[in-house]
Design a protein around this motif. Structure first.
Motif, short mmCIF file in Angstrom:
data_model
loop_
_atom_site.label_atom_id
_atom_site.label_comp_id
_atom_site.label_asym_id
_atom_site.label_seq_id
_atom_site.Cartn_x
_atom_site.Cartn_y
_atom_site.Cartn_z
N THR A 150 -0.97 -7.56 2.54
CA THR A 150 -1.15 -6.47 1.60
C THR A 150 -1.82 -6.99 0.34
N PHE A 151 -2.84 -6.27 -0.12
CA PHE A 151 -3.63 -6.71 -1.27
C PHE A 151 -3.22 -5.95 -2.52
N ARG A 152 -3.72 -6.39 -3.65
CA ARG A 152 -3.28 -5.82 -4.91
C ARG A 152 -3.71 -4.37 -5.10
N GLU B 187 -1.13 -19.11 -9.48
CA GLU B 187 -0.42 -18.54 -10.61
C GLU B 187 0.28 -17.24 -10.22
N GLN B 188 -0.41 -16.42 -9.41
CA GLN B 188 0.19 -15.21 -8.86
C GLN B 188 0.37 -15.42 -7.36
N ALA B 189 1.37 -16.23 -7.01
CA ALA B 189 1.63 -16.52 -5.60
C ALA B 189 2.07 -15.25 -4.88
N PRO B 190 1.68 -15.09 -3.63
CA PRO B 190 2.06 -13.88 -2.90
C PRO B 190 3.54 -13.87 -2.54
N TYR B 191 4.10 -12.68 -2.42
CA TYR B 191 5.42 -12.56 -1.82
C TYR B 191 5.26 -12.86 -0.33
N LYS C 260 -6.16 -13.96 -0.72
CA LYS C 260 -6.29 -12.80 -1.61
C LYS C 260 -5.06 -11.91 -1.60
N ALA C 261 -4.14 -12.16 -0.68
CA ALA C 261 -3.02 -11.24 -0.48
C ALA C 261 -2.00 -11.31 -1.61
N ALA C 262 -1.40 -10.15 -1.90
CA ALA C 262 -0.29 -10.09 -2.85
C ALA C 262 1.04 -10.19 -2.12
N ARG C 263 1.04 -9.81 -0.83
CA ARG C 263 2.24 -9.93 -0.01
C ARG C 263 1.82 -10.31 1.41
N THR D 16 -3.50 -2.65 3.34
CA THR D 16 -2.87 -3.63 4.22
C THR D 16 -3.74 -3.85 5.45
N THR D 17 -3.89 -5.11 5.83
CA THR D 17 -4.59 -5.49 7.05
C THR D 17 -3.59 -6.16 7.99
#
Length: 279
Positions: A217-219, A154-158, A99-102, A223-224
């Motif tokens: 870090t999530f969208r 499609e929206q791969a995390p950094y 689920k993370a964006a980074r 941050t966890t």
């Protein structure tokens, strides 16, 4: 009321997979040998899968789904069974990766999991879990490799990885294994959303000697943190503690080599391992 063995087995994805295979095979009026001929795998292999003694490979699970037209059922059960092999303390970070964006990680002595090759992961599990069967070790490796699919979204995390130089210096699996691992590491940084830095020995001490850290870090901006050491791990969500872990990561990043110098150092180690492998 006491549960019988079948009821008890029903709780495990491994046994559900085996039982569902047996029922579908019998409903199709096929022997194990007949099914083996149709899917192209040994009947002894199918027998072990039905009894829950061995998980199918991803290729076999897909072949069974195709043959029985089960719409991904065997692939899903296989993924569930593989996830069950992850220690409880590690499932939180694996679920969060999806689920993370980074994703930011620091490893003090090993290549981070999402950047490992199969050979490297096999070598780690063989040494750290010597009493475990080869089949279960293979399942752990398959689970680790499957985690890399986050990069295919499609929206791969950094993804930002910092590793101590010890991760390059320690010859996990031997010279040939390290050659493959370092070549993979060099290729892994080609996508713009993946960055790798090495914290060199010359920098001396740093805040995370002896442990590993993940910051996810999530969208929504939250941050966890996840801290792991040996056979234990801790998920951290309290803002004050996450801020402390973020500061530790930032200190390590400030001491690490820039990406260009990092790649030069990785190539230097690769040449050394190539020379050892040729000798």
């Amino acid at each position: 009321m006491e549960l019988n063995n079948e009821d008890d087995d029903r709780a495990t994805p491994r046994s559900v997979l085996g039982r569902r295979l047996r029922r579908l095979r019998e409903a199709a009026d096929l022997s194990q040998r007949a099914l083996a001929d149709k899917v192209g795998y040994p009947h002894t292999y199918l027998s072990r899968v039905e009894r829950g003694e061995q998980l199918p490979s991803e290729a076999l699970a897909e072949r069974l789904d195709t043959y029985f037209a089960t719409d991904g059922l065997f692939a899903e059960l296989l993924a569930m069974a593989q996830d069950a092999s992850i220690p409880d303390y590690g499932r939180a970070v694996v679920d969060s990766e999806r689920k993370a964006a980074r994703i930011q990680v620091f490893g003090s002595s090993l290549i981070p999991g999402l950047l490992q090759t199969e050979d490297y992961a096999h070598a780690l599990f063989r040494e750290s879990l010597p009493g475990e069967s080869e089949e279960r070790r293979n399942g752990r490796v398959a689970t680790r490799m499957r985690r890399k699919r986050v990069f295919e979204k499609e929206q791969a995390p950094y993804y930002w990885a910092i590793m101590d130089e010890a991760a390059l210096r320690r010859p996990i699996g031997g010279a040939a294994c390290m050659c493959g691992q370092l070549r993979h590491l060099i290729k892994a940084v080609e996508p713009s959303q993946v960055a790798v830095q090495v914290l060199p020995f010359a920098q001396g001490e740093h805040p995370m000697l002896g442990g590993s850290l993940s910051l996810l870090t999530f969208r929504n901006g939250s941050t966890t943190g996840y801290v792991e050491s040996f056979f234990s791990g801790e998920s951290v969500e309290a803002p004050a503690k996450v801020l402390e872990l973020t500061h530790m990561f930032d200190v390590a990043r400030s001491k690490a080599l820039p990406e260009g110098e990092t790649l030069d150092l990785i190539r230097e180690y690769l040449r050394k391992y190539e020379n050892e492998d040729d000798s």
